[in-house]
Scaffold this motif. Sequence first.
Motif: not given
Length: 60
Positions: A32-55
């Motif tokens: 569903p569109l709503s699930g796709s949007l949530v998945t996209f936001v969570l993936v981007i937030a997770g990637a940003a969090g990993l970059v922040w932790l490494v930096k």
Amino acid sequence: MMKKILLILGAVLAALMMFYGAVSALVNQGHPLSGSLVTFVLVIAGAAGLVWLVKSDPGQ
């Protein structure tokens, strides 16, 4: 000044194209569109969090 504006516009356009491609691929696979949007936001937030932790490694 104009070069900076064009670079920002290009980055925004590229981000929108990647967003559209990722969400439409999930929707085309039957999610569903709503699930796709949530998945996209969570993936981007997770990637940003990993970059922040490494930096912000205090050992460096």
